[in-house]
Design a protein around this motif. Structure first.
Motif, PDB file in Angstrom:
ATOM      1  N   ASN A 126       0.816  -1.212   0.000  1.00 17.15           N
ATOM      2  CA  ASN A 126       0.000   0.000   0.000  1.00 17.15           C
ATOM      3  C   ASN A 126       0.849   1.262   0.000  1.00 17.15           C
ATOM      4  N   VAL A 127       2.021   1.208   0.614  1.00 15.19           N
ATOM      5  CA  VAL A 127       2.874   2.396   0.701  1.00 15.19           C
ATOM      6  C   VAL A 127       3.761   2.549  -0.532  1.00 15.19           C
ATOM      7  N   LEU A 128       4.272   1.449  -1.060  1.00 20.30           N
ATOM      8  CA  LEU A 128       5.257   1.514  -2.131  1.00 20.30           C
ATOM      9  C   LEU A 128       4.656   1.482  -3.536  1.00 20.30           C
ATOM     10  N   VAL A 129       3.481   0.898  -3.696  1.00 18.78           N
ATOM     11  CA  VAL A 129       2.881   0.745  -5.024  1.00 18.78           C
ATOM     12  C   VAL A 129       1.691   1.698  -5.151  1.00 18.78           C
ATOM     13  N   PHE A 130       1.856   2.748  -5.941  1.00 17.52           N
ATOM     14  CA  PHE A 130       0.795   3.732  -6.181  1.00 17.52           C
ATOM     15  C   PHE A 130       0.084   4.125  -4.881  1.00 17.52           C
ATOM     16  N   PRO A 131       0.781   4.724  -3.937  1.00 20.36           N
ATOM     17  CA  PRO A 131       0.150   5.049  -2.649  1.00 20.36           C
ATOM     18  C   PRO A 131      -0.984   6.054  -2.809  1.00 20.36           C
ATOM     19  N   ILE A 132      -2.082   5.794  -2.123  1.00 21.00           N
ATOM     20  CA  ILE A 132      -3.229   6.699  -2.085  1.00 21.00           C
ATOM     21  C   ILE A 132      -3.293   7.274  -0.672  1.00 21.00           C
ATOM     22  N   TRP A 133      -2.863   8.521  -0.521  1.00 16.42           N
ATOM     23  CA  TRP A 133      -2.754   9.130   0.801  1.00 16.42           C
ATOM     24  C   TRP A 133      -4.088   9.756   1.210  1.00 16.42           C
ATOM     25  N   ALA A 134      -4.486   9.482   2.430  1.00 18.08           N
ATOM     26  CA  ALA A 134      -5.724  10.062   2.939  1.00 18.08           C
ATOM     27  C   ALA A 134      -5.599  11.575   3.065  1.00 18.08           C
ATOM     28  N   GLY A 135      -4.387  12.070   3.395  1.00 18.17           N
ATOM     29  CA  GLY A 135      -4.186  13.507   3.495  1.00 18.17           C
ATOM     30  C   GLY A 135      -4.421  14.217   2.176  1.00 18.17           C
TER      31      GLY A 135
END
Length: 335
Positions: A211-220
């Motif tokens: 989730n962090v390294l592959v196309f991360p979708i940040w809630a912020g």
């Protein structure tokens, strides 16, 4: 009427003139056309849904990748011989822990890790105590412990200040029950608990890593984008009010009908304003998820004030109510 007072003539059509349209079975078509199914239309609808937000496709790809990675531990013989059937818990962990945004995944992972750890410790302690009491009392103690854990966790997750950790209490309940029952049948609760904790840790690590390294979708980022869209929607709606007011010639509305009032909520500007009112839950959820995320992108500060976004959203909703009232005034009969 046939012209005579008090007499009524009723014309009933003959049976031969009545036509009944019978639909042939398997034709796949209805008279109204509602039952028609077009593969092309369905594919186009899916394409539009994916194009509307490309993150949906990225999220689906990441979930598939994470599940594949943990499945390799079962498909390959070497890791399967080490962990055995308990490695299936890593797949379960990825399935229930992987969330749309990075922050939500960290939040779910924390509840999963803490709940599994507490459940494992409790299961080992109760199992060792039950073993020391003998074969007769052992199932009784295990049954009483399952009842107490179920009652306590269900009560605690309803506590107002513990509602954000509701998933953690649920994890404690089902992890404890599965470990204590399977350990009782296998005869080695400590070994069973450790193997399952290892499997859960592997699944959680893979979920976070992907989730962090592959196309991360940040809630912020999603929270910031959502608030900006609310600002733009409110501005467009207000601009539409001003435009309609200035275009009005000031005359009366003799052709005013109820239909006019019924149709104005379907206007795009009014719909945008209404969407702003419905964004409260989404902003609150994104704010909670964003607090779990490490510094990233334009938000490279620790303890970023994400709660301020929720407060600004509340002010925008108050303004949206005023703009919606303006829309109602502009479409009313009495200006």
């Amino acid at each position: 009427m046939n012209g005579k007072k008090g007499s009524v003539e009723i014309n009933i059509p003959s049976a031969g003139t009545t036509k009944i349209k019978v639909q042939q079975p398997g034709s796949g078509k209805s008279s109204g056309g509602d039952g028609d199914f077009s593969i092309k239309a369905w594919v186009w609808k899916v394409w539009e849904f994916a194009r509307e937000d490309s993150n949906r496709v990225k999220f689906s790809f990441k979930v598939g990748l994470a599940v594949l990675l943990v499945s390799l531990l079962i498909l390959f013989r070497a890791p399967y011989e080490i962990f055995g059937t308990n490695i299936i818990w890593s797949i379960l962990t990825v399935a229930v822990m992987f969330e749309y945004t990075v922050g939500a995944t960290f939040n779910r992972g924390f509840n999963r890790a803490l709940g599994s750890l507490l459940a494992g410790i409790l299961a080992i302690a109760v199992a060792q105590f039950a073993l020391s009491t003998g074969r007769v009392a052992e199932p009784i103690i295990i049954g009483i412990s399952i009842f107490l854990i179920g009652a306590v966790t269900s009560f605690m997750k309803l506590w107002p200040s513990l509602v954000p950790y509701e998933y953690g209490f649920r994890v404690i309940l089902f992890t404890y029950c599965l470990i204590i029952v399977s350990g009782y049948r296998m005869g080695n609760p400590i070994r069973t608990s450790m193997d399952r904790l290892y499997s859960i840790a592997i699944g959680g690590f893979v979920a976070v890593l992907v989730n962090v390294l592959v196309f991360p979708i940040w809630a912020g980022e999603q929270l910031h984008k959502e608030l900006v869209n609310s600002f733009n929607s409110l501005a467009d709606s207000l601009e539409e009010c001003v435009k309609k007011y200035l275009e009005d010639d000031g005359l009366d509305h003799p052709d005013f009908t109820k239909t006019l009032m019924d149709e104005f909520p379907d206007e795009p500007a009014y719909k945008k304003c209404k969407n702003t009112l419905n964004s409260s839950a989404k902003l609150e959820s994104l704010s909670i998820s964003a607090k779990w995320e490490p510094p990233h992108g334009r938000f490279r500060h620790f303890f970023y004030p994400w709660s301020k976004y929720v407060k600004v959203g509340a002010v925008l909703r108050y303004c949206a109510y005023e703009v919606m009232a303006l829309h109602g005034v502009l479409h009313s009969e009495i200006q």
